[in-house]
Design a protein around this motif. Structure first.
Motif, mmCIF file in Angstrom:
data_model
loop_
_atom_site.group_PDB
_atom_site.id
_atom_site.type_symbol
_atom_site.label_atom_id
_atom_site.label_comp_id
_atom_site.label_asym_id
_atom_site.label_seq_id
_atom_site.Cartn_x
_atom_site.Cartn_y
_atom_site.Cartn_z
ATOM 1 N N ALA A 25 40.372 -11.996 -69.845
ATOM 2 C CA ALA A 25 40.567 -12.596 -71.206
ATOM 3 C C ALA A 25 41.816 -12.074 -71.781
ATOM 4 N N MET A 26 42.431 -10.794 -71.553
ATOM 5 C CA MET A 26 43.830 -10.564 -71.695
ATOM 6 C C MET A 26 44.635 -11.276 -71.162
ATOM 7 N N GLN A 27 44.549 -11.592 -69.874
ATOM 8 C CA GLN A 27 45.446 -12.490 -69.169
ATOM 9 C C GLN A 27 45.520 -13.913 -69.650
ATOM 10 N N THR A 28 44.328 -14.611 -70.198
ATOM 11 C CA THR A 28 44.224 -15.833 -70.747
ATOM 12 C C THR A 28 44.209 -15.927 -72.045
ATOM 13 N N LYS A 29 44.343 -14.805 -72.795
ATOM 14 C CA LYS A 29 44.321 -14.596 -74.388
ATOM 15 C C LYS A 29 43.352 -15.471 -74.870
ATOM 16 N N ALA A 30 41.957 -15.107 -74.414
ATOM 17 C CA ALA A 30 40.792 -15.472 -74.677
ATOM 18 C C ALA A 30 40.154 -14.590 -75.685
ATOM 19 N N ASN A 31 38.973 -15.130 -76.261
ATOM 20 C CA ASN A 31 37.780 -14.321 -76.923
ATOM 21 C C ASN A 31 36.939 -13.844 -75.884
ATOM 22 N N VAL A 32 36.113 -12.995 -76.515
ATOM 23 C CA VAL A 32 35.130 -12.221 -75.536
ATOM 24 C C VAL A 32 33.949 -12.104 -76.457
ATOM 25 N N VAL A 33 32.919 -12.390 -75.749
ATOM 26 C CA VAL A 33 31.427 -12.103 -76.239
ATOM 27 C C VAL A 33 30.805 -10.783 -75.189
ATOM 28 N N LEU A 34 30.519 -9.816 -75.797
ATOM 29 C CA LEU A 34 29.667 -8.992 -74.892
ATOM 30 C C LEU A 34 28.265 -8.761 -75.116
ATOM 31 N N CYS A 35 27.373 -9.072 -74.205
ATOM 32 C CA CYS A 35 26.189 -9.557 -74.506
ATOM 33 C C CYS A 35 25.315 -8.706 -73.522
ATOM 34 N N ASN A 36 24.270 -7.894 -74.127
ATOM 35 C CA ASN A 36 23.198 -7.131 -73.453
ATOM 36 C C ASN A 36 21.939 -7.988 -73.631
ATOM 37 N N ALA A 37 21.049 -8.354 -72.857
ATOM 38 C CA ALA A 37 19.658 -8.928 -72.998
ATOM 39 C C ALA A 37 18.780 -7.829 -72.767
ATOM 40 N N VAL A 38 18.213 -7.367 -74.008
ATOM 41 C CA VAL A 38 16.813 -6.379 -73.844
ATOM 42 C C VAL A 38 15.835 -7.051 -73.157
ATOM 43 N N ILE A 39 15.496 -6.812 -71.979
ATOM 44 C CA ILE A 39 14.313 -7.241 -71.164
ATOM 45 C C ILE A 39 13.000 -7.056 -71.978
ATOM 46 N N VAL A 40 12.446 -8.243 -72.282
ATOM 47 C CA VAL A 40 11.054 -8.052 -72.886
ATOM 48 C C VAL A 40 9.987 -7.565 -72.147
ATOM 49 N N PRO A 41 8.884 -6.984 -72.581
ATOM 50 C CA PRO A 41 7.769 -6.577 -71.666
ATOM 51 C C PRO A 41 7.218 -7.545 -70.662
ATOM 52 N N ALA A 42 7.083 -8.755 -71.209
ATOM 53 C CA ALA A 42 6.545 -9.870 -70.327
ATOM 54 C C ALA A 42 7.413 -10.051 -69.024
ATOM 55 N N GLU A 43 8.818 -9.719 -68.998
ATOM 56 C CA GLU A 43 9.589 -9.786 -67.720
ATOM 57 C C GLU A 43 9.357 -8.652 -66.731
ATOM 58 N N VAL A 44 8.608 -7.683 -67.168
ATOM 59 C CA VAL A 44 8.441 -6.352 -66.316
ATOM 60 C C VAL A 44 7.252 -6.492 -65.683
ATOM 61 N N PRO A 45 7.236 -6.539 -64.359
ATOM 62 C CA PRO A 45 5.987 -6.759 -63.619
ATOM 63 C C PRO A 45 4.915 -5.754 -64.028
ATOM 64 N N GLN A 46 3.698 -6.305 -64.289
ATOM 65 C CA GLN A 46 2.273 -5.529 -65.010
ATOM 66 C C GLN A 46 2.393 -4.922 -66.126
ATOM 67 N N ALA A 47 3.584 -5.340 -66.855
ATOM 68 C CA ALA A 47 3.807 -4.787 -68.231
ATOM 69 C C ALA A 47 2.694 -5.400 -69.190
ATOM 70 N N ASP A 48 2.289 -4.610 -70.218
ATOM 71 C CA ASP A 48 1.206 -5.205 -71.086
ATOM 72 C C ASP A 48 1.650 -4.982 -72.570
ATOM 73 N N MET A 49 1.783 -6.307 -73.011
ATOM 74 C CA MET A 49 2.429 -6.339 -74.497
ATOM 75 C C MET A 49 1.822 -5.642 -75.659
ATOM 76 N N ALA A 50 0.562 -5.333 -75.369
ATOM 77 C CA ALA A 50 -0.150 -4.768 -76.384
ATOM 78 C C ALA A 50 0.010 -3.314 -76.246
ATOM 79 N N LEU A 51 0.532 -2.614 -75.145
ATOM 80 C CA LEU A 51 0.842 -1.318 -74.880
ATOM 81 C C LEU A 51 2.285 -0.926 -75.271
ATOM 82 N N TRP A 52 3.050 -1.951 -75.794
ATOM 83 C CA TRP A 52 4.389 -1.574 -76.141
ATOM 84 C C TRP A 52 4.625 -1.788 -77.517
ATOM 85 N N PRO A 53 4.723 -0.335 -78.288
ATOM 86 C CA PRO A 53 4.581 -0.393 -79.376
ATOM 87 C C PRO A 53 5.909 -1.011 -80.333
#
Length: 287
Positions: A25-53
């Motif tokens: 981005a510095m070399q091309t003079k570009a804007n940056v979007v820095l992104c983190n996806a917080v993985i939802v319990p459904a994406e974790v094997p054997q995770a139970d949504m009801a047990l995730w406060p």
């Protein structure tokens, strides 16, 4: 102005990829979007949504936001006193990684998604993982996969590997590469890996004329053609990666094409695992 979407899960490899992306981005003079996806319990094997406060999930979001802010400062510290300082927008979203990245890329009009290898620098493991394969399969923008410990030197040479089956199909990614080439002041090598029986003379004249016309129309003369003779695509790509003095290797993702062939056999995964070059994958064309 270009916009680069830098994906991070705060692992060492993803942070190294984000640093590489920020350098780009510095070399091309570009804007940056820095992104983190917080993985939802459904994406974790054997995770139970009801047990995730709910309050614990909210805490994960807040923690991600704080870590992103700290990492933003770390990236901004890379800018030299006389250098261009890209604007950084921090995004934390819950959900499936590929969905979050696709949605963020669309919302912020990202021109490319920059991501790291999955673990231990093993590119093949990353590519066969659900997140990466879905991102490559469905992304509407190019994906730049950065190996572990990437060089942060300025990008000066990019090779575009193609089957040369359909020159018209390749024109759009080549034009996109020319945009990068201009911004980076980098040479672009259109590379065809062909077996020993390939009758190159039938295509070289037409290709040379097409590239000459493209270079003239785009006012970008630093684009060239090179053929590598090898009976195995993966061996030719390995040779190109090791001896081509490249900074980035680029391909188009098409069903049953060069890219698919490269990663469809187990023996090619060994090569991919040791690949030290960033790999730019252009999305499959829909028409």
């Amino acid at each position: 102005m270009l916009t680069l979407l830098l994906a991070t899960d705060f692992s060492a490899n993803s942070k190294a990829a984000a640093r590489y992306g920020y350098q780009l981005a510095m070399q091309t003079k570009a804007n940056v979007v820095l992104c983190n996806a917080v993985i939802v319990p459904a994406e974790v094997p054997q995770a139970d949504m009801a047990l995730w406060p709910a309050d614990e999930f909210d805490l994960l979001i807040r923690d991600s936001e704080e870590v992103l802010k700290d990492f933003k400062k770390e990236l901004e510290a890379l800018v030299p006193n006389d250098g261009f300082k890209p604007n950084i927008t921090c995004i934390t979203e819950p959900g499936l990684v590929t969905d979050v990245l696709a949605g963020t890329a669309g919302k912020h009009h990202a021109d490319i998604i920059v991501t790291g290898t999955h673990s231990g620098g093993n590119l093949s493991r990353f590519l066969v993982g659900d997140h990466a394969s879905q991102l490559i399969e469905h992304s509407k923008v190019p994906v730049l996969i950065v190996p572990a410990n990437p060089s942060l030197q300025p990008i000066r040479k990019i090779a575009f590997a193609t089957e040369l089956v359909n020159m018209e199909r390749d024109l759009k990614p080549i034009c996109d590469l020319i945009t990068w080439g201009k911004l980076l002041n980098a040479e672009i090598i259109i590379t065809h890996i062909a077996d020993e029986k390939y009758e190159a003379f039938k295509y070289q004249k037409g290709l040379a004329e097409s590239l000459l016309s493209l270079a003239d129309k785009s006012h970008f003369p630093d684009i060239h053609y090179r053929m590598i003779k090898d009976n195995k695509v993966e061996d030719g790509l390995e040779w190109l990666s090791e001896h081509g003095q490249l900074d980035i290797l680029a391909m188009v993702h098409q069903h049953r094409n060069l890219f698919a062939e490269l990663f469809s056999h187990s023996h090619t995964k060994k090569m991919a695992a040791n690949l030290q070059l960033p790999l730019m994958v252009f999305p499959a064309l829909t028409h």
